[in-house]
Design a protein around this motif. Structure first.
Motif, mmCIF file in Angstrom:
data_model
loop_
_atom_site.group_PDB
_atom_site.id
_atom_site.type_symbol
_atom_site.label_atom_id
_atom_site.label_comp_id
_atom_site.label_asym_id
_atom_site.label_seq_id
_atom_site.Cartn_x
_atom_site.Cartn_y
_atom_site.Cartn_z
ATOM 1 N N GLY A 1 -6.082 9.583 14.495
ATOM 2 C CA GLY A 1 -6.319 10.915 13.955
ATOM 3 C C GLY A 1 -6.957 10.914 12.579
ATOM 4 O O GLY A 1 -7.113 11.970 11.974
ATOM 5 N N VAL A 2 -7.317 9.743 12.060
ATOM 6 C CA VAL A 2 -8.018 9.626 10.776
ATOM 7 C C VAL A 2 -9.433 9.138 11.086
ATOM 8 O O VAL A 2 -9.585 8.026 11.621
ATOM 9 C CB VAL A 2 -7.300 8.652 9.827
ATOM 10 C CG1 VAL A 2 -8.032 8.558 8.500
ATOM 11 C CG2 VAL A 2 -5.853 9.093 9.607
ATOM 12 N N PRO A 3 -10.465 9.928 10.810
ATOM 13 C CA PRO A 3 -11.829 9.551 11.238
ATOM 14 C C PRO A 3 -12.242 8.157 10.796
ATOM 15 O O PRO A 3 -12.818 7.401 11.582
ATOM 16 C CB PRO A 3 -12.707 10.643 10.605
ATOM 17 C CG PRO A 3 -11.798 11.818 10.438
ATOM 18 C CD PRO A 3 -10.439 11.248 10.140
ATOM 19 N N GLU A 4 -11.969 7.791 9.553
ATOM 20 C CA GLU A 4 -12.387 6.477 9.065
ATOM 21 C C GLU A 4 -11.677 5.349 9.812
ATOM 22 O O GLU A 4 -12.292 4.357 10.205
ATOM 23 C CB GLU A 4 -12.125 6.361 7.555
ATOM 24 C CG GLU A 4 -12.979 7.274 6.687
ATOM 25 C CD GLU A 4 -12.486 8.723 6.679
ATOM 26 O OE1 GLU A 4 -11.412 8.983 7.266
ATOM 27 O OE2 GLU A 4 -13.180 9.569 6.087
ATOM 28 N N ASN B 1 2.757 6.330 5.489
ATOM 29 C CA ASN B 1 2.989 5.795 6.833
ATOM 30 C C ASN B 1 1.799 6.074 7.745
ATOM 31 O O ASN B 1 1.426 5.246 8.578
ATOM 32 C CB ASN B 1 4.254 6.402 7.424
ATOM 33 C CG ASN B 1 5.506 5.916 6.724
ATOM 34 O OD1 ASN B 1 5.519 4.818 6.171
ATOM 35 N ND2 ASN B 1 6.541 6.723 6.725
ATOM 36 N N ARG B 2 1.203 7.261 7.587
ATOM 37 C CA ARG B 2 0.068 7.621 8.432
ATOM 38 C C ARG B 2 -1.130 6.717 8.173
ATOM 39 O O ARG B 2 -1.912 6.428 9.086
ATOM 40 C CB ARG B 2 -0.315 9.073 8.179
ATOM 41 C CG ARG B 2 -1.389 9.591 9.134
ATOM 42 C CD ARG B 2 -1.803 11.002 8.789
ATOM 43 N NE ARG B 2 -2.823 11.483 9.699
ATOM 44 C CZ ARG B 2 -3.506 12.601 9.522
ATOM 45 N NH1 ARG B 2 -3.245 13.370 8.471
ATOM 46 N NH2 ARG B 2 -4.428 12.975 10.394
ATOM 47 N N LEU B 3 -1.276 6.252 6.932
ATOM 48 C CA LEU B 3 -2.410 5.397 6.599
ATOM 49 C C LEU B 3 -2.072 3.920 6.722
ATOM 50 O O LEU B 3 -2.909 3.125 7.163
ATOM 51 C CB LEU B 3 -2.881 5.696 5.170
ATOM 52 C CG LEU B 3 -3.475 7.087 4.927
ATOM 53 C CD1 LEU B 3 -3.814 7.266 3.462
ATOM 54 C CD2 LEU B 3 -4.705 7.322 5.777
ATOM 55 N N LEU C 1 -3.425 0.730 9.536
ATOM 56 C CA LEU C 1 -4.041 -0.472 8.970
ATOM 57 C C LEU C 1 -3.313 -1.723 9.437
ATOM 58 O O LEU C 1 -3.934 -2.762 9.698
ATOM 59 C CB LEU C 1 -4.027 -0.382 7.439
ATOM 60 C CG LEU C 1 -4.967 0.667 6.835
ATOM 61 C CD1 LEU C 1 -4.808 0.715 5.322
ATOM 62 C CD2 LEU C 1 -6.418 0.357 7.191
ATOM 63 N N THR C 2 -1.979 -1.637 9.547
ATOM 64 C CA THR C 2 -1.216 -2.775 10.073
ATOM 65 C C THR C 2 -1.615 -3.060 11.518
ATOM 66 O O THR C 2 -1.805 -4.224 11.912
ATOM 67 C CB THR C 2 0.282 -2.487 9.969
ATOM 68 O OG1 THR C 2 0.629 -2.220 8.596
ATOM 69 C CG2 THR C 2 1.087 -3.675 10.465
ATOM 70 N N MET D 1 0.824 -1.203 0.000
ATOM 71 C CA MET D 1 0.000 0.000 0.000
ATOM 72 C C MET D 1 0.859 1.253 0.000
ATOM 73 O O MET D 1 0.546 2.234 -0.671
ATOM 74 C CB MET D 1 -0.920 -0.013 1.213
ATOM 75 C CG MET D 1 -1.811 1.211 1.307
ATOM 76 S SD MET D 1 -2.904 1.129 2.711
ATOM 77 C CE MET D 1 -3.750 2.684 2.547
ATOM 78 N N ARG D 2 1.956 1.222 0.803
ATOM 79 C CA ARG D 2 2.844 2.387 0.841
ATOM 80 C C ARG D 2 3.372 2.693 -0.564
ATOM 81 O O ARG D 2 3.405 3.848 -0.987
ATOM 82 C CB ARG D 2 4.009 2.128 1.797
ATOM 83 C CG ARG D 2 3.632 2.143 3.268
ATOM 84 C CD ARG D 2 4.874 2.016 4.118
ATOM 85 N NE ARG D 2 4.582 2.100 5.528
ATOM 86 C CZ ARG D 2 4.313 1.062 6.299
ATOM 87 N NH1 ARG D 2 4.295 -0.154 5.771
ATOM 88 N NH2 ARG D 2 4.051 1.221 7.587
#
Length: 424
Positions: free
Chosen positions: A178-181, A149-151, A155-156, A1-2
């Motif tokens: 810090g990510v609403p979803e 990295n933030r996303l 997920l990891t 994904m990265r």
């Protein structure tokens, strides 16, 4: 994904640079060329004006004077009617920019400048644009890495949390990103973990309660069967077999109650029953065990009392107290009945050492035991008593006195407007 996030971000930036960068290069190149041409034309006009002034003032123009007027590395040719051609500077080779002007005295001025100066200026501009584009690409890559990295890291983490839940570790992490979803997914996983933890706790508690509640009637049943095997008298065999069958029925009632409580712990089957019947039943079941230990079990107090509860559950509570006295107490065990207010009370006491002072306040907690036992018997008994609106208390530590309080008033039936509440 990265990698996909970085590649997609870099692709977008490169497309933007290609579209706007090429357009900017074309515009800047044309601007620089037109500016250079205008500069040469203005230089020719300026020289023509200077030659006009010189001709009007002195009547002649020499090369030394004009050399002082030429700026930069330009080449100029001045043609004055009736005068020799004057050339100033070094004639450039290759591609040049030319500027022409005609003076008021009829002279013509030609100014030439190498186009290489324009090329150098265009090159500097292209270098600046290229550096800006390179900085934009570097900034885009760094931003893409940060966003990836933030996303990707959350997920990891969420995948590891889901894997832990699947492997039987229901501990919630309470970690947000810090990510609403992603935080929403984390909330759902934590809620699922808490539900799974409650379910596992309930299942473990049901297994522990079942093993403890089934042990007592099974022990009593085994004693009755031993009595049958040790006698040859038909009447005694018949009597013991009848008692054993009644114990099997109570064992079935215990199993049904355990299953009912596992589905809905609030469900109850409280009825009005004769308290003497349950007490005498327990005394009859436990008398052989006490006789084998050289001890006695007796009953006293007020007779013909009625109470409200589940007879099977009350029998289980009394059996737990009687067994507790058999294992930890001493001397004669007495079951005394009395009335206090609107409640019937059954007190179970013995002549043993009693409950240690450090355990008095915690005797009904699970895993609390004064000896090498499971420590859940009294906790289960208390839960059974409270399920039908009664309560179980330690009234005295030494000698030990446990009190089972049962209501004597039948529960009121629910009215249509009561919803799910039951008035007792």
């Amino acid at each position: 994904m990265r990698r996909r996030l970085i590649q997609s971000t870099l692709a977008v930036v490169l497309v933007v640079i290609a579209v706007f960068g090429v357009s900017l290069v074309i515009v800047e190149t044309r601007t620089i060329s037109s500016t250079a041409q205008e500069r040469v034309d203005l230089e020719a006009v300026r020289l023509a004006s200077i030659v006009d002034s010189r001709l009007i003032g002195t009547g002649s123009v020499d090369e030394d004077f004009l050399r002082e007027q030429i700026r930069d590395a330009r080449y100029a040719v001045i043609r004055i009617p009736g005068e020799p051609v004057v050339e100033v500077g070094t004639k450039p080779t290759g591609d040049v920019l030319q500027g022409r002007a005609t003076g008021e005295e009829g002279e013509t001025v030609l100014v030439e400048e190498p186009r290489s100066s324009v090329t150098r200026e265009v090159g500097r501009t292209l270098l600046i644009i290229g550096l800006v584009a390179l900085l934009a690409v570097i900034a885009a890559v760094l931003l893409a890495i940060r966003q990836a990295n933030r996303l990707a890291s959350p997920l990891t983490d969420l995948a590891e949390t889901a894997e832990r839940l699947g492997s039987g570790d229901p501990r919630p992490r309470h970690k947000r990103y810090g990510v609403p979803e992603l935080d929403r997914v984390a909330d759902v996983l934590d809620s699922s973990a808490e539900r799974i933890a409650r379910m596992l706790t309930a299942e473990r508690r049901l297994a522990a309660d079942a093993s403890h509640q089934l042990r007592t009637p099974l022990t009593a049943l085994s004693m009755r069967l031993e009595e049958i095997t040790l006698t040859d008298e038909p009447e005694t065999v018949k009597e013991e077999a009848t008692i054993a069958l009644s114990q099997v029925e109570r064992l079935t009632d215990v199993v049904d109650r355990l299953l009912t409580n596992s589905r809905d712990p609030r469900s109850g089957s409280a009825v009005t029953f004769e308290l003497d019947d349950v007490i005498q039943q327990q005394i009859a079941e436990w008398r052989p065990a006490y006789r084998g230990e050289g001890r006695a079990i007796v009953s006293s107090g007020k007779r013909h009392l009625t109470a409200v509860g589940t007879p099977g559950a009350v029998a289980q509570v009394l059996a737990a107290l009687i067994e507790n006295s058999l294992m930890h107490g001493g001397g004669t065990v007495a079951l005394r009945t009395r009335v206090t207010g609107n409640q019937a009370v059954v007190e179970v006491t013995d002549e043993g050492p009693g409950v240690p002072g450090d355990l008095g306040a915690r005797i009904f907690e699970r895993a609390i035991s004064g000896r090498n036992s499971t420590g859940i018997g009294l906790a289960v008994a208390r839960d059974l008593a409270e399920a039908d609106g009664g309560r179980l208390e330690l009234l005295q530590g030494r000698p030990p006195v446990f009190g089972l309080f049962l209501s004597r008033t039948p529960p009121s039936k629910k009215s249509p407007g009561d919803g799910d509440q039951t008035v007792r």
